[in-house]
Design an enzyme around this catalytic site. Sequence first.
Site, PDB file in Angstrom:
ATOM      1  N   LEU A  38       4.867   8.275   8.515  1.00  0.00           N
ATOM      2  CA  LEU A  38       5.968   8.328   9.485  1.00  0.00           C
ATOM      3  C   LEU A  38       5.839   7.266  10.586  1.00  0.00           C
ATOM      4  O   LEU A  38       6.765   7.081  11.378  1.00  0.00           O
ATOM      5  CB  LEU A  38       6.070   9.719  10.107  1.00  0.00           C
TER       6      LEU A  38
ATOM      7  N   ASN B  81      -2.482   7.197   9.702  1.00  0.00           N
ATOM      8  CA  ASN B  81      -2.678   5.777  10.063  1.00  0.00           C
ATOM      9  C   ASN B  81      -1.628   5.352  11.091  1.00  0.00           C
ATOM     10  O   ASN B  81      -0.745   4.547  10.828  1.00  0.00           O
ATOM     11  CB  ASN B  81      -2.694   4.872   8.827  1.00  0.00           C
TER      12      ASN B  81
ATOM     13  N   ASN C  66      -0.153  -0.303  -2.648  1.00  0.00           N
ATOM     14  CA  ASN C  66      -1.577  -0.074  -2.887  1.00  0.00           C
ATOM     15  C   ASN C  66      -1.806   1.416  -3.137  1.00  0.00           C
ATOM     16  O   ASN C  66      -1.577   2.218  -2.244  1.00  0.00           O
ATOM     17  CB  ASN C  66      -2.381  -0.536  -1.674  1.00  0.00           C
TER      18      ASN C  66
ATOM     19  N   ASP D 270       4.262   8.702  -1.282  1.00  0.00           N
ATOM     20  CA  ASP D 270       3.562   7.665  -0.513  1.00  0.00           C
ATOM     21  C   ASP D 270       4.585   6.780   0.216  1.00  0.00           C
ATOM     22  O   ASP D 270       4.465   5.557   0.255  1.00  0.00           O
ATOM     23  CB  ASP D 270       2.650   6.824  -1.418  1.00  0.00           C
TER      24      ASP D 270
END
Length: 427
Positions: free
Chosen positions: A62, A93, A277, A304
Amino acid sequence: MKTKLTNAKRLTSSNELVNCEVLIEDGKIKKVAPEVTEQADNTINAKSNLVAPGFIDVHVHLREPGGEYKETIRTGTEAAAKGGYTTICAMPNTNPVPDSPETLEQLLQKIKEDAVIRVLPYASITKGLKGEERTDVKALFEQGAFAFTDDGVGIQTANQMLQAMKEAAACGAAIVAHCEDNSLVYGGVTHDGEVSKRLNLPGIPSLSESVQIARDVLLAEAAGCHYHVCHVSTKESVRVIRDAKKAGIHVTAEASPHHLILNETDITENDANFKMNPPLRGKDDQEALIEGLLDGTLDAIATDHAPHGEEEKANGFLEAPFGIVGLETAFPLLYTHLVQKNVLNLHELIDRMTKKPADVFGLPYGTLEEGAPADLTIIDLGKTAKIDRYQFASKGKNTPFHGWEVTGFPVLTMVDGKVVFEEGNHA
């Protein structure tokens, strides 16, 4: 307050569509039946569309706090609601990282103020996601952390992971892992395969993922910890997880829509909207993921969802950040490319987007049963349209699926009995 959903279809466990009406009271499902005679304050006509449990995504970025130009809690949850999601789990993150009870509490407060659906935040395994000093797992879990992950980076030392797993196991929390051995990445930006050679780009070997999963399942066994693997992408990873499950290790795993639908051969030019990734792998990896999803090796589907600014993604594979958005396109893409092509049936798809992720993490959501929270999505299985990234509710427009024609769109989403998205009624 009572709401009645009429003229709907629901899916049976034998994959049949049957007539259904749903009565909702005080945010809970009170009754599910072919016909509900009880009167209600509100009636929603489902127009013969499918009513399903709201989707659950255990892997979403988010970006707030710190990356609000990419996404906010408000825009991300609006995108999720539009995609039929009612519960999402937000990766840590951000800046600051939710790595202390104080930063987690600030995040929980912001979620309470701005989220339009349910958001369960992860806390990090290490402070600042730096892989050095571990966080206080017990304090963070008691503060409301959903689970623990340093997603985006693999935990590089075995002892660091083992100690984190022991601490998580002691309080009944899960360790969720982005698996990547940095010593095997070699500066890669796409899969180490035919496309990296054709485009003259440094490749990421499959081994960088699978070797860390192999390490971690043994650590999880030793620690007695629930270990969940993010965005599995290689056939070797599927094999390791399958073997670990057979050995009785508490390991669960997810696959992302893009890894199920695409492989490296879909990358025809240096377009960073295909840069994620883990990267898109070979066709044999894609086939192994689908097989793993069907046989239960891979438990759930998670997007993701990783929004970035358009100018960042315009920089090509070498310079652009990893990641694509996925919340608004997941169901129609999977329905079109897996269900309509008879790779799996509709019940199997919805199960892996609802009940399975709930079961993996012991969440009380993901079912269309009396007494359950009224988290629902109504899906028009007949609606066909082209994916248009400029119509996304998300700030992120970074998708490789722009212009793809797909079928099956959520048209209404409800959380705890409250409508949070309805087609045509844009905020």
